[in-house]
Design a protein around this motif. Sequence first.
Motif, PDB file in Angstrom:
ATOM      1  N   PHE A 131      68.219  16.380 -23.655  1.00 15.51           N
ATOM      2  CA  PHE A 131      68.694  16.412 -24.986  1.00 15.51           C
ATOM      3  C   PHE A 131      70.030  17.455 -25.054  1.00 15.51           C
ATOM      4  N   ARG A 132      70.923  17.266 -25.747  1.00 17.10           N
ATOM      5  CA  ARG A 132      71.897  18.074 -26.083  1.00 17.10           C
ATOM      6  C   ARG A 132      71.695  18.597 -27.633  1.00 17.10           C
ATOM      7  N   ALA A 133      71.221  17.546 -28.455  1.00 12.22           N
ATOM      8  CA  ALA A 133      70.793  17.613 -29.779  1.00 12.22           C
ATOM      9  C   ALA A 133      70.013  16.301 -30.190  1.00 12.22           C
ATOM     10  N   SER A 154      57.432  18.422 -34.685  1.00 13.48           N
ATOM     11  CA  SER A 154      56.609  19.564 -34.211  1.00 13.48           C
ATOM     12  C   SER A 154      56.704  19.520 -32.850  1.00 13.48           C
ATOM     13  N   ALA A 155      56.886  18.432 -32.102  1.00 13.15           N
ATOM     14  CA  ALA A 155      56.752  18.251 -30.606  1.00 13.15           C
ATOM     15  C   ALA A 155      57.942  18.630 -29.984  1.00 13.15           C
ATOM     16  N   LEU A 156      59.256  18.501 -30.822  1.00 13.68           N
ATOM     17  CA  LEU A 156      60.198  19.063 -30.339  1.00 13.68           C
ATOM     18  C   LEU A 156      60.241  20.716 -30.653  1.00 13.68           C
ATOM     19  N   ARG A 157      59.929  21.235 -31.662  1.00 15.83           N
ATOM     20  CA  ARG A 157      59.615  22.735 -31.635  1.00 15.83           C
ATOM     21  C   ARG A 157      58.871  23.272 -30.510  1.00 15.83           C
ATOM     22  N   ARG A 158      58.007  22.459 -30.002  1.00  8.62           N
ATOM     23  CA  ARG A 158      56.984  23.137 -29.036  1.00  8.62           C
ATOM     24  C   ARG A 158      57.367  22.837 -27.538  1.00  8.62           C
ATOM     25  N   HIS A 159      58.044  21.796 -27.545  1.00  4.47           N
ATOM     26  CA  HIS A 159      58.511  21.505 -26.088  1.00  4.47           C
ATOM     27  C   HIS A 159      60.024  21.303 -25.828  1.00  4.47           C
ATOM     28  N   ASP A 184      64.893  25.092 -27.783  1.00  6.33           N
ATOM     29  CA  ASP A 184      66.258  25.396 -27.691  1.00  6.33           C
ATOM     30  C   ASP A 184      67.022  24.401 -28.005  1.00  6.33           C
ATOM     31  N   VAL A 185      66.708  23.121 -28.299  1.00  7.23           N
ATOM     32  CA  VAL A 185      67.605  21.919 -28.636  1.00  7.23           C
ATOM     33  C   VAL A 185      67.943  22.166 -30.138  1.00  7.23           C
ATOM     34  N   PRO A 186      69.098  22.050 -30.359  1.00  5.67           N
ATOM     35  CA  PRO A 186      69.271  21.892 -31.893  1.00  5.67           C
ATOM     36  C   PRO A 186      68.882  20.583 -32.631  1.00  5.67           C
ATOM     37  N   VAL A 187      67.974  20.776 -33.579  1.00  8.33           N
ATOM     38  CA  VAL A 187      67.446  19.611 -34.245  1.00  8.33           C
ATOM     39  C   VAL A 187      67.735  19.478 -35.732  1.00  8.33           C
ATOM     40  N   ILE A 188      68.263  18.169 -36.258  1.00  9.51           N
ATOM     41  CA  ILE A 188      68.706  18.056 -37.547  1.00  9.51           C
ATOM     42  C   ILE A 188      67.870  17.044 -38.170  1.00  9.51           C
ATOM     43  N   ASP A 189      67.083  17.473 -39.178  1.00  9.30           N
ATOM     44  CA  ASP A 189      66.165  16.528 -39.998  1.00  9.30           C
ATOM     45  C   ASP A 189      66.841  16.073 -41.100  1.00  9.30           C
ATOM     46  N   LEU A 190      67.113  14.711 -41.381  1.00  9.38           N
ATOM     47  CA  LEU A 190      67.972  14.354 -42.369  1.00  9.38           C
ATOM     48  C   LEU A 190      67.206  14.262 -43.601  1.00  9.38           C
ATOM     49  N   ALA A 191      65.785  13.929 -43.345  1.00 11.52           N
ATOM     50  CA  ALA A 191      64.884  13.928 -44.554  1.00 11.52           C
ATOM     51  C   ALA A 191      64.694  15.321 -45.227  1.00 11.52           C
ATOM     52  N   THR A 221      68.478  22.011 -40.271  1.00 16.12           N
ATOM     53  CA  THR A 221      69.280  21.942 -39.134  1.00 16.12           C
ATOM     54  C   THR A 221      68.392  22.716 -38.097  1.00 16.12           C
ATOM     55  N   GLY A 222      67.440  23.350 -38.332  1.00 13.54           N
ATOM     56  CA  GLY A 222      66.659  24.121 -37.201  1.00 13.54           C
ATOM     57  C   GLY A 222      67.400  25.349 -36.867  1.00 13.54           C
ATOM     58  N   LYS A 223      68.190  25.790 -37.583  1.00 12.15           N
ATOM     59  CA  LYS A 223      68.881  27.138 -37.368  1.00 12.15           C
ATOM     60  C   LYS A 223      68.977  27.880 -38.811  1.00 12.15           C
TER      61      LYS A 223
END
Length: 523
Positions: free
Chosen positions: A414-416, A429-434, A437-444, A448-450
Motif C-alpha cells: 500500500f502506498r495509500a 480499523s484493520a488498516l490502523r492496526r496492521h 504508516d499507510v496514509p488512509v483517506i476516509d471519504l465518508a 485523512t488519517g493525519k
Amino acid sequence: MGCAAVTGSDASGRLENLTSWDADWKGLRVVVAGIGLSGFSAADTLIELGARVVVCDSTDSEETRAKADTLRIVGAVDVLLGGGAAEQLPEIDGQTPELVVTSPGWRPNQPLLAAAASAGIPIWGDVELAWRVRIREGRPTAEWLTITGTNGKTTTVTLAESMLRAAGLRAIAAGNVGTPLLDAIRDPQGYDVIAVELSSFQLHWSSSIAPLASVCLNLAEDHMDWHGGFEGYRADKAKVYENTKVACVYNVEAPATERMVEEADVQEGCRAIGFTTNTPSISMLGVVDDLLVDRAYIEQRRDSAAELASVSDLGDVVPRHLVANALAAAALVRAAGVPAAAVREGIRNYRPSGHRIELVAARDGVLWINDSKATNPHAAHASLSSFHSVVWIAGGLSKGVDYTDLVRDNASRFRAVVLIGRDSTDLGSALRRHAPDVPVIDLATGHTGKDEQLSQDTELDGVQAMRAAVTEALRLAADGDAVLMAPAAASMDQFPSYAHRGAAFIEAVRGIVEGQGFTAKEL
C-alpha cells in the motif's frame, strides 16, 4: 387471501414423484417467494406446468407490478406485493401450500420461509426446481457441470462454456450468471451440457442435484450474516459435491476444498481431480513451463501429461487466479469428454466479463485498474497480489467479514488507501492496526488519517464518492503504481450493483485522469 395454518403438511409425499417435466404438476399449490429474475422464472415455469401459484414480494414498484402483469397474462397466478406480502405464508384456494420455491437471497429466518419450515412445507430454490424438471420427453437432457466458490465462479463457468462450445457441444452458462437456469432448461432445442454457477444461497435450497462434475474453487469468509457464521457457509458450499457422477474437482492450493470432496457422498466410480497453478501430481491438472497440462484424464498419467494450452493463451497479463480458473474449467469439461484441442480453442475464444481486474487507463506510469467485482477480502487479495505498489480504493458493505488477514498480508503493497462506502469502520480499523504508516483517506468521514479533514459539507452519493476517490488517488499515485479499485465489500450501500460501481470508476478515471470529461449525467 388468508394466512395458512402452520400445523404440518403432507406435501412431501407428492413431491417425491415430481422428477421430470412430464410428472403430475397440475394443481400443485406453490408459493413463489420473490419476483426477481429467479422468482419470475420459477413462477413462469410452474404456471406452464399447471401448478396453482401465488407469488409474494415485499417490493411494490413499477418493475414488480409489470412482472406481475406479465405473469397474470401467461396463466392463473395471484401476485401479492408490498407491505406484509412476504411476512405471512398465504393460503392457496383456502388451503395450505404444498411447496414453497424461494428466490436464493431470501434468508431461512425470513418470516414467510420460517412459517413454511415450521409447517413442514418443503422449500426449494429455483435450482432444485430446475433439476426436477430437466427431463422432458422429446428433448435432450443436459448434463450439469456445477461451479461454486467464494471467488472466480463467473470466470470459470464462462470459460467452461467456451470450451464446451469449442468441442461442438450445445452448451450454455446459467444459474447465478446471465441466463436463469430454468430459462435454459425450457429452451426448445435443449442443451448437451449446462455449466451451472451456484451461489451458497442456491446450494442451501438444493438437495437432489447429481452433476456430471463439480467444483468448489476456493473458500473464504463471505455472507457470514446470511449463513450465521463460517461453518454454515462452508456446509452449503460443500453441497456442490454431493451425488457427483464422474469428477469432484478441488483446488490443491485450498485444502478446505479437498476435505469437502473427502466428506462428500458421491456416486460409485466418481474421481477426485485436483488443479494447481504449480506442477501437477497424478490425477491433477496444473502448470509446467508456462503450459496448462492434464495428468488426470489420460491413460499415461503416471509418467506423462497432455498439453492443454499455454498461459499466454489467456492474455497479455495473466493473474495467477485466472490460470487457476482456467484449469478448473478444463478439469470440468474434460470430465464431459472435451478434447485438449477444444480446451485451447475455448481459452483463446474466451472474452472476460467486465469489472474483474480490468485495465481502464495507463497514464504517467500509473495503471488504473477496475476490479469492482472483488466484493470480499478473498477476491481483493487476488487483485492486490498482482501488483507491487498500490493506491487502493476500497470499502462498502462489509457483510460481516474480517479484514485482518487481507490488510496484514498486503500492507507492504500500500502506498495509500482511499476508503469509499458509507461506513468502512471495520476496514479502517484493520488498516490502523496492521498498516499504521499507510496514509488512509476516509471519504465518508472526511478524515485523512493525519489530523486533517477533507472539505466536505454533505454526504457523498456513490458517483460523487467515486469521483472524489479517483481525485485523491491521482494526487497520491506515483510512477510504477497501480490505482486499484478492489473494494473487498459489496456495493449496495452506495450503488445498485458492483457493475454500477465499476462503471462509476471507469467514468471518473476517463473524466479526471484522462481529461475526457464526463459523458453521462447519470450512470
